[in-house]
Design an enzyme around this catalytic site. Structure first.
Site, PDB file in Angstrom:
ATOM      1  N   ASP A 119      -0.385  -2.530   3.991  1.00  0.00           N
ATOM      2  CA  ASP A 119      -0.994  -3.079   5.201  1.00  0.00           C
ATOM      3  C   ASP A 119      -2.347  -2.451   5.482  1.00  0.00           C
ATOM      4  O   ASP A 119      -3.225  -3.093   6.068  1.00  0.00           O
ATOM      5  CB  ASP A 119      -0.057  -2.887   6.391  1.00  0.00           C
ATOM      6  CG  ASP A 119       1.076  -3.904   6.400  1.00  0.00           C
ATOM      7  OD1 ASP A 119       1.095  -4.765   5.506  1.00  0.00           O
ATOM      8  OD2 ASP A 119       1.947  -3.834   7.285  1.00  0.00           O
ATOM      9  N   CYS A 152       7.368   2.118   2.424  1.00  0.00           N
ATOM     10  CA  CYS A 152       6.294   1.717   3.334  1.00  0.00           C
ATOM     11  C   CYS A 152       6.605   0.516   4.218  1.00  0.00           C
ATOM     12  O   CYS A 152       7.738   0.055   4.305  1.00  0.00           O
ATOM     13  CB  CYS A 152       5.007   1.530   2.538  1.00  0.00           C
ATOM     14  SG  CYS A 152       4.186   3.119   2.226  1.00  0.00           S
ATOM     15  N   ASP A 153       5.546   0.001   4.847  1.00  0.00           N
ATOM     16  CA  ASP A 153       5.644  -0.884   6.005  1.00  0.00           C
ATOM     17  C   ASP A 153       6.495  -2.136   5.794  1.00  0.00           C
ATOM     18  O   ASP A 153       7.166  -2.592   6.708  1.00  0.00           O
ATOM     19  CB  ASP A 153       4.245  -1.328   6.443  1.00  0.00           C
ATOM     20  CG  ASP A 153       3.418  -0.189   6.981  1.00  0.00           C
ATOM     21  OD1 ASP A 153       3.714   0.962   6.643  1.00  0.00           O
ATOM     22  OD2 ASP A 153       2.450  -0.448   7.717  1.00  0.00           O
ATOM     23  N   LYS A 154       6.436  -2.729   4.628  1.00  0.00           N
ATOM     24  CA  LYS A 154       7.224  -3.936   4.369  1.00  0.00           C
ATOM     25  C   LYS A 154       8.338  -3.675   3.367  1.00  0.00           C
ATOM     26  O   LYS A 154       9.413  -4.260   3.456  1.00  0.00           O
ATOM     27  CB  LYS A 154       6.313  -5.065   3.861  1.00  0.00           C
ATOM     28  CG  LYS A 154       5.267  -5.470   4.887  1.00  0.00           C
ATOM     29  CD  LYS A 154       5.899  -5.902   6.194  1.00  0.00           C
ATOM     30  CE  LYS A 154       4.887  -6.102   7.302  1.00  0.00           C
ATOM     31  NZ  LYS A 154       4.192  -4.871   7.683  1.00  0.00           N
ATOM     32  N   CYS A 168       1.925   7.152   4.698  1.00  0.00           N
ATOM     33  CA  CYS A 168       0.844   7.824   5.421  1.00  0.00           C
ATOM     34  C   CYS A 168       1.373   8.946   6.314  1.00  0.00           C
ATOM     35  O   CYS A 168       2.549   8.983   6.666  1.00  0.00           O
ATOM     36  CB  CYS A 168       0.055   6.809   6.246  1.00  0.00           C
ATOM     37  SG  CYS A 168      -0.866   5.632   5.228  1.00  0.00           S
ATOM     38  N   GLU A 171      -1.545  -7.856  11.549  1.00  0.00           N
ATOM     39  CA  GLU A 171      -1.829  -6.600  12.230  1.00  0.00           C
ATOM     40  C   GLU A 171      -3.311  -6.544  12.576  1.00  0.00           C
ATOM     41  O   GLU A 171      -4.146  -7.058  11.844  1.00  0.00           O
ATOM     42  CB  GLU A 171      -1.499  -5.416  11.320  1.00  0.00           C
ATOM     43  CG  GLU A 171      -0.048  -5.031  11.317  1.00  0.00           C
ATOM     44  CD  GLU A 171       0.192  -3.711  10.598  1.00  0.00           C
ATOM     45  OE1 GLU A 171       1.346  -3.300  10.555  1.00  0.00           O
ATOM     46  OE2 GLU A 171      -0.766  -3.098  10.075  1.00  0.00           O
ATOM     47  N   SER A 192      -0.618  -2.234  13.935  1.00  0.00           N
ATOM     48  CA  SER A 192      -0.178  -1.213  12.997  1.00  0.00           C
ATOM     49  C   SER A 192       0.614  -0.160  13.748  1.00  0.00           C
ATOM     50  O   SER A 192       0.404   0.080  14.935  1.00  0.00           O
ATOM     51  CB  SER A 192      -1.391  -0.574  12.329  1.00  0.00           C
ATOM     52  OG  SER A 192      -1.037   0.626  11.681  1.00  0.00           O
TER      53      SER A 192
END
Length: 676
Positions: free
Chosen positions: A122, A164-166, A235, A513, A539
């Site tokens: 992302d 991670c995000d997805k 991150c 986002e 985000s």
């Protein structure tokens, strides 16, 4: 040969023509029995042939088969150097975890398999058309994960390795849907912050800070080079990636103290081996995901989310996990009740008040440390099961007196000079340290279905003495993120403005986002308050008075799509009571009241420039339609098959009725024409 062909094909070498046309095959024999040959599906038998064909010892075929699914991306050399880059650090070292788990399974007599469903970044797609595929990809990946699991019918258990995000939400959704299968989540960990420099959240603002004269070219280049200080892991902040790891552990889907481990380090690798042992133990004991994921464990995850001050994107992912598991889907009232009753305990990036990186949260005790405090407050159901086979209560009892806990916290004190109790606060000290509750769900004539703001991340200096953030200002309306970020870079957004971004919900951009905007509003100096309203999402690292998920979305007829430049907007967010309103209050020389604003909005047509982005892929348009039929963003943007079939059947009946009516009208018209 043409020059192009010569360049591509090169010159033939003798080795090219040394071609074998048959081979003796593997040594040994399959451990077959007459019963297997009579009763087993041909696929099971041929599977053994495939296994030994790939080099597996035929004598070791009888062990339990464990499928290890990972989101690995890129191609690493043996020494870690990139042969081909991944999309992000979060999946760059995932293959190392998969290898550790596989070796553990094999060492215990099992047969490991591995499959891959990678994931996007992302951060990499912020401000680009790649963001149009971000949230829809989660659904796609979860479907592929389940298809891969079902495509290995002989597997006894599954390990899901993701970061991670997805990728991690998709993995949890995918595993939650396999309710009768033993499954364990293996979080991919976190990257380290640079010794000197900026974290991976702030670094995403170097463009806008340079454009506004806040950074020199040399400073931007230097800071950008060092932000991702180690090659693997999510991150360094409590964004969506880290929050998803925290939620996975809070659900009971990981081994204890798994979330936020530093990628590539021994404790991280050992966690993969622990997870493999847990999966085999589950298979042996008959413990399945369906017994771990319950309404109580979903609520526990919501409680831990609030205590950590987690990403608002989990408001989309936790309901989706619950839906996949066949459980009650939490709604806005549930999130509100949890956030009113649960104190925030974790001080970390991006919320603060002290910007500790996630590795410090891990060393301070991570999820089990926070859960100890929450259990003492009576906020957790510790009777739920975990993948260890033990209850959450038993796990927390172990953690409280464990050597691991005391040594980890000692490392944080000695290595960084940080008191663990100032990273994960005891509840009686958290409020005094400035840790406000996590999220608020404002309503109003602009957001009749609701909205969300990470109220914990609103700058306390902008909050009135009574704990209320108030901002009444004129709207500056944009129909694309690109136009909004250009206005910020050009200095056309000033203190007092309310930036309104419309048409960026699921139907417009796939619910992109908008971290470009939220990060700029945080890291640029403005002479006064600047707030953001949008039907897009944020985000996990976003902070400030940024209100998203506004529903209905503008392109679904929501009143947000009728706001115009110069309209007065009144924002009130009570950080103590966790209540809020966002109202349009007129378009005259001075603000009026919400009732007048509502009447004005009701009379208006949608904004003349409101439209879906012309580059929105058909794949995302289909996702938007299916999730809308399934209940939309507040149900997690899921695919509810029963609802979708109901809508399709109703639509088919309506079309058939319309066709019959048209044919009848045509016949009647022909009869009249014949009579004349």
């Amino acid at each position: 040969m043409s020059s192009a062909l010569e360049t591509i094909l090169g010159f033939p070498e003798d080795d090219d023509y040394r071609i074998a046309t048959h081979a003796p095959g593997p040594d040994g024999s399959l451990p077959l029995t007459p019963e297997m040959l009579r009763e087993s599906p041909s696929g099971d038998l041929f599977g053994w042939s495939q296994n030994v064909g790939m080099g597996w010892d035929p004598a070791r075929l009888l062990g339990p088969q464990v499928l290890i699914l990972g989101t690995q991306g890129g191609i690493r050399d043996e020494d870690g150097r990139p042969v081909a880059l991944g999309y992000h650090t979060g999946h760059w070292e995932v293959g190392l975890l998969m290898r550790e788990a596989a070796e553990e399974v094999a060492g215990l007599g099992g047969v490991p398999f591995a499959g891959y469903v990678s994931d996007p970044c992302d951060g990499r797609s912020q401000g680009t058309t790649g963001m149009f595929d971000s949230l829809p990809y989660r659904n796609d990946a979860a479907i592929v994960i389940r298809r891969l699991i079902r495509s290995l019918p002989t597997r006894r258990a599954v390990l899901g390795v993701a970061t991670c995000d997805k990728g991690l939400p998709a993995m949890m959704i995918g595993l939650a849907g396999m309710r009768n299968l033993p499954s364990v989540v293996v979080p991919g960990g976190v990257t380290l912050p640079p010794t000197r420099g900026e974290d991976a959240g702030k670094i995403q603002t170097i463009g806008v800070r340079f454009a506004r004269g806040e950074l020199t070219l040399e400073e931007a280049a230097d800071l950008g080079c060092r932000a991702c200080a180690t090659p693997g892991g999510g991150c360094q902040f409590l964004g969506t990636a880290a929050t998803a790891q925290v939620v996975a552990e809070a659900l009971g889907l990981t081994v204890p103290h798994a979330a936020l481990a530093p990628s590539g380090q021994p404790v991280w690798a050992r966690m993969a081996r622990q997870s493999a042992r847990a999966a085999l133990h589950m298979a042996e004991s008959g413990l399945t995901v369906g017994r771990i994921l319950t309404d109580a464990s979903i609520r526990n995850a919501m409680v831990v989310h609030a205590a950590f001050g987690g990403s608002t994107n989990l408001l989309l992912h936790v309901p989706a996990i619950a839906h996949a598991a066949g459980l009650r889907v939490p709604d806005v009232s549930d999130w509100t009740e949890v956030n009113r009753s649960v104190p925030r305990l974790v001080s970390a990036l991006p919320n603060g008040p002290v910007p500790h990186p996630t590795v410090r949260v891990f060393l301070a005790g991570g999820v089990p440390e926070a859960m100890l405090h929450l259990r003492r407050l009576g906020l957790l159901d510790d009777r739920v099961l975990t993948v260890t086979g033990e209850t959450l209560g038993a796990v927390l009892d172990w953690w409280e007196s464990s050597e691991r806990r005391h040594r980890m916290r000692k490392v944080l004190t000695e290595r960084d000079g940080v008191d663990p109790d100032t990273v994960i606060y005891p509840p009686d000290k958290a409020r005094a340290a400035g840790l406000a509750s996590t999220v608020t769900f404002p309503v109003g004539n602009i957001a009749p279905e609701g909205s969300v703001v990470k109220s914990a991340a609103i700058d306390p200096a902008l909050v009135d003495e009574d704990g209320v953030y108030r901002h009444t200002g004129r709207a500056k309306v944009f129909t694309s993120e690109r136009a909004a970020i250009r206005a910020i870079k050009d200095g056309r957004i000033v203190g007092g403005d309310i930036l309104v971004l419309i048409g960026c919900g699921p139907s417009g951009t796939g619910m992109e986002e908008t971290y470009q905007l939220t990060s700029a509003l945080k890291h640029l100096p403005f002479d006064g308050k600047v707030s953001l309203l949008t039907d897009a999402r944020f985000s996990g690292v976003s902070t400030g008075a940024c209100i998203g998920h506004i529903g209905p979305e503008a392109l679904a007829g929501g009143p947000l799509g009728k706001v115009r430049d110069g309209d007065w907007i009144d924002i009130r967010i009570d950080l103590e009571r966790l209540e809020g309103r966002i109202d349009m209050v007129g378009d005259g020389d001075a603000p009026a009241d919400p009732a007048e604003g509502a009447e004005l909005l009701a009379r208006r047509a949608p904004h003349p420039e409101l439209a879906a982005n012309p580059l929105l892929p058909d794949d995302t348009r289909l996702w938007a339609a299916l999730q809308a039929a399934s209940g939309g963003t507040w149900r997690g943007c899921v695919y509810d098959v029963d609802r979708i079939i109901e809508v399709l059947e109703a639509g088919a009946k309506a079309l058939a009725a319309a066709r019959e009516a048209g044919e009848a009208a045509g016949a009647a018209g022909a009869e009249v024409a014949g009579d004349t």
